[in-house]
Design a protein around this motif. Structure first.
Motif, PDB file in Angstrom:
ATOM      1  N   UNK A 175      34.365  42.583  36.487  1.00  0.00           N
ATOM      2  CA  UNK A 175      35.154  41.649  35.697  1.00  0.00           C
ATOM      3  C   UNK A 175      36.629  41.958  35.884  1.00  0.00           C
ATOM      4  N   UNK A 176      37.460  41.208  35.163  1.00  0.00           N
ATOM      5  CA  UNK A 176      38.917  41.337  35.308  1.00  0.00           C
ATOM      6  C   UNK A 176      39.559  41.447  33.926  1.00  0.00           C
ATOM      7  N   UNK A 177      40.734  42.081  33.839  1.00  0.00           N
ATOM      8  CA  UNK A 177      41.407  42.202  32.538  1.00  0.00           C
ATOM      9  C   UNK A 177      41.703  40.862  31.875  1.00  0.00           C
ATOM     10  N   UNK A 178      42.018  39.836  32.661  1.00  0.00           N
ATOM     11  CA  UNK A 178      42.356  38.541  32.073  1.00  0.00           C
ATOM     12  C   UNK A 178      41.197  37.943  31.299  1.00  0.00           C
ATOM     13  N   UNK A 192      36.761  48.433  36.089  1.00  0.00           N
ATOM     14  CA  UNK A 192      36.687  47.003  36.383  1.00  0.00           C
ATOM     15  C   UNK A 192      36.902  46.807  37.880  1.00  0.00           C
ATOM     16  N   UNK A 193      36.030  46.013  38.514  1.00  0.00           N
ATOM     17  CA  UNK A 193      36.049  45.935  39.979  1.00  0.00           C
ATOM     18  C   UNK A 193      36.273  44.527  40.517  1.00  0.00           C
ATOM     19  N   UNK A 194      36.733  43.597  39.684  1.00  0.00           N
ATOM     20  CA  UNK A 194      36.916  42.227  40.150  1.00  0.00           C
ATOM     21  C   UNK A 194      35.698  41.373  39.852  1.00  0.00           C
ATOM     22  N   UNK A 195      35.820  40.087  40.098  1.00  0.00           N
ATOM     23  CA  UNK A 195      34.753  39.146  39.753  1.00  0.00           C
ATOM     24  C   UNK A 195      33.723  39.005  40.868  1.00  0.00           C
ATOM     25  N   UNK A 196      32.447  38.805  40.489  1.00  0.00           N
ATOM     26  CA  UNK A 196      31.471  38.356  41.491  1.00  0.00           C
ATOM     27  C   UNK A 196      31.753  36.912  41.874  1.00  0.00           C
ATOM     28  N   UNK A 197      31.033  36.426  42.885  1.00  0.00           N
ATOM     29  CA  UNK A 197      31.148  35.019  43.251  1.00  0.00           C
ATOM     30  C   UNK A 197      32.101  34.716  44.373  1.00  0.00           C
ATOM     31  N   UNK A 361      43.902  34.100  38.633  1.00  0.00           N
ATOM     32  CA  UNK A 361      43.329  34.098  39.976  1.00  0.00           C
ATOM     33  C   UNK A 361      43.689  35.332  40.808  1.00  0.00           C
ATOM     34  N   UNK A 362      44.924  35.840  40.757  1.00  0.00           N
ATOM     35  CA  UNK A 362      45.229  37.024  41.573  1.00  0.00           C
ATOM     36  C   UNK A 362      44.404  38.259  41.220  1.00  0.00           C
ATOM     37  N   UNK A 363      43.813  38.284  40.021  1.00  0.00           N
ATOM     38  CA  UNK A 363      43.005  39.430  39.626  1.00  0.00           C
ATOM     39  C   UNK A 363      41.577  39.368  40.154  1.00  0.00           C
ATOM     40  N   UNK A 364      41.130  38.203  40.614  1.00  0.00           N
ATOM     41  CA  UNK A 364      39.696  38.001  40.877  1.00  0.00           C
ATOM     42  C   UNK A 364      39.130  38.987  41.895  1.00  0.00           C
ATOM     43  N   UNK A 365      39.822  39.197  42.991  1.00  0.00           N
ATOM     44  CA  UNK A 365      39.373  40.164  43.981  1.00  0.00           C
ATOM     45  C   UNK A 365      37.990  39.862  44.532  1.00  0.00           C
ATOM     46  N   UNK A 366      37.321  40.904  45.002  1.00  0.00           N
ATOM     47  CA  UNK A 366      35.969  40.807  45.556  1.00  0.00           C
ATOM     48  C   UNK A 366      35.191  41.997  45.012  1.00  0.00           C
TER      49      UNK A 366
END
Length: 388
Positions: A175-178, A192-197, A361-366
């Motif tokens: 997940x992401x802080x936002x 926290x490692x970014x969003x799936x998808x 969006x910049x937080x989403x990552x992989x």
């Protein structure tokens, strides 16, 4: 380097973990996917192909129905389950350097097996339960108490603040802080490692020629209650009718309920839709709040109306509402007018839902790539410490 990943056959768990398996393989790891068959589910051929060269091992069976039944039955069920022993046996036979365990109540026996095997293990989540403050799990407390007692008796750490398991080595939350904000419980080692998808094959891809029928001059509302919880025809009909009353074009994933719903011709339906593609075009997403759906909606910058139906979905609904990425309705409060009002609000540009999503969006990552990186780093650290 050899890594095992243990999860269930449910879509909501395979979807985010197929990319993790592939990211580990791309980084040079040999990967074994250990699968618990949920309600008799199996790995289909298309998804098996998406796993590349990963070994797939059947571990045992888990059933979903008891988790909506009498909570007092959970403890004895877990204690008598053969899954703990089966998991330990498979891990000893496959001999990974590390095993990443999908942390959810139904896999509790597998966690005990991982702990008993002697193989170093970490936890990963396919929902937001692992960082959600316990007060937002009130509806699951009686189940959680049974799970927590069972795990702690067998040496697995348990977080009372979130009512979820913890690894002593590695705990990864996709997940992401936002999204989770300051409420998230992360000060006990959860990363926290970014969003799936993120883009990439998962083995569930479908096509839908009806996308060409979408009216470009009307807002688009996408409705889906997932692959397990969709079988609520009255609720689904009410939601779709309420959304259509706004004048929006509605497209809905309805499983095998299309004939039973008897919807207007301009409502587009399919048993299963290419969700990531539809979300890129949608203006509003009405969802049950499964975490993959929530994450994919954030990536697509599509505001959500979350109607949580069961298990972890109220947790996602809470965080979506708190983050300002959408709004939520309790199922008991769903009427056509309530849905119409909620969709109208979500479509209003002055309400800034899309602006907040764009900012995130910049937080989403992989999350898959980041997970692989952290798992490999953990194994390297363990190996260095073992050589001292």
């Amino acid at each position: 380097m050899r890594v095992a990943l243990l999860t269930t056959t449910q879509h909501g768990h395979l979807n985010p973990y197929v990319p993790v398996v592939n990211a580990l393989q791309a980084a040079g790891c040999d990967v074994a996917l250990l699968l618990l068959s949920a309600d008799g589910g199996v790995l289909d051929e298309q998804r098996g192909q998406a796993l590349g060269k990963a070994e797939v091992h059947a571990v045992g069976q888990v059933e979903m129905a008891p988790w909506s039944d009498e909570p007092a039955k959970i403890g004895p069920m877990l204690q008598s389950s053969p899954v703990a022993g089966q998991t330990a046996d498979v891990l000893r036979a496959t001999a990974p350097d590390f095993v990443l365990v999908d942390s959810l109540p139904v896999t509790a026996s597998a966690m005990v097996g991982a702990h008993a095997s002697g193989v170093p293990y970490g936890m990963i989540w396919a929902n937001l339960g692992g960082v959600c403050p316990a007060e937002h799990r009130r509806g699951r407390w009686l189940y959680d108490e049974q799970v927590g007692n069972y795990l702690t008796r067998h040496g697995v750490s348990w977080s009372m603040r979130t009512h979820s398991a913890r690894s002593p080595i590695l705990n990864l939350m996709p997940t992401i802080p936002a999204l989770v904000g300051d409420d998230a419980v992360t000060d006990d080692g959860v990363q926290l490692v970014g969003l799936p998808g993120a883009a990439g094959a998962r083995g569930d891809e479908v096509t839908f020629p009806g996308l060409d029928r979408i009216d470009p001059d009307r807002p688009l509302v996408y409705v889906s209650f997932g692959t397990i919880f969709y079988r609520r025809p009255d609720l689904l009909r009410t939601v779709i009718t309420g959304a259509a009353a706004t004048g929006a074009q509605v497209i809905a994933s309805v499983g095998d309920l299309a004939e039973e719903l008897a919807l207007p011709d301009d409502v587009l339906t399919a048993p299963y839709l290419p969700q990531r593609e539809v979300l890129e075009r949608a203006d509003v997403f009405i969802t049950h709040g499964g975490y993959n759906s929530v994450a994919e909606s954030i990536r697509a910058q599509t505001p959500m109306l979350v109607i949580p139906l069961a298990v972890d979905q109220p947790i996602q609904a809470y965080f979506v509402d708190s983050a300002g990425f959408g709004t939520a309705l309790e199922p008991a409060g769903v009427t056509e007018q309530a849905v119409t009002d909620a969709v109208t609000d979500l479509l209003d540009p002055a309400r800034d839902y899309r602006a907040r999503l764009r900012a995130a969006r910049p937080q989403c990552g992989d999350s898959a790539a980041r997970t692989a990186e952290l798992v490999i780093g953990t194994i390297e650290t363990l190996q260095r410490e073992g050589q001292r």
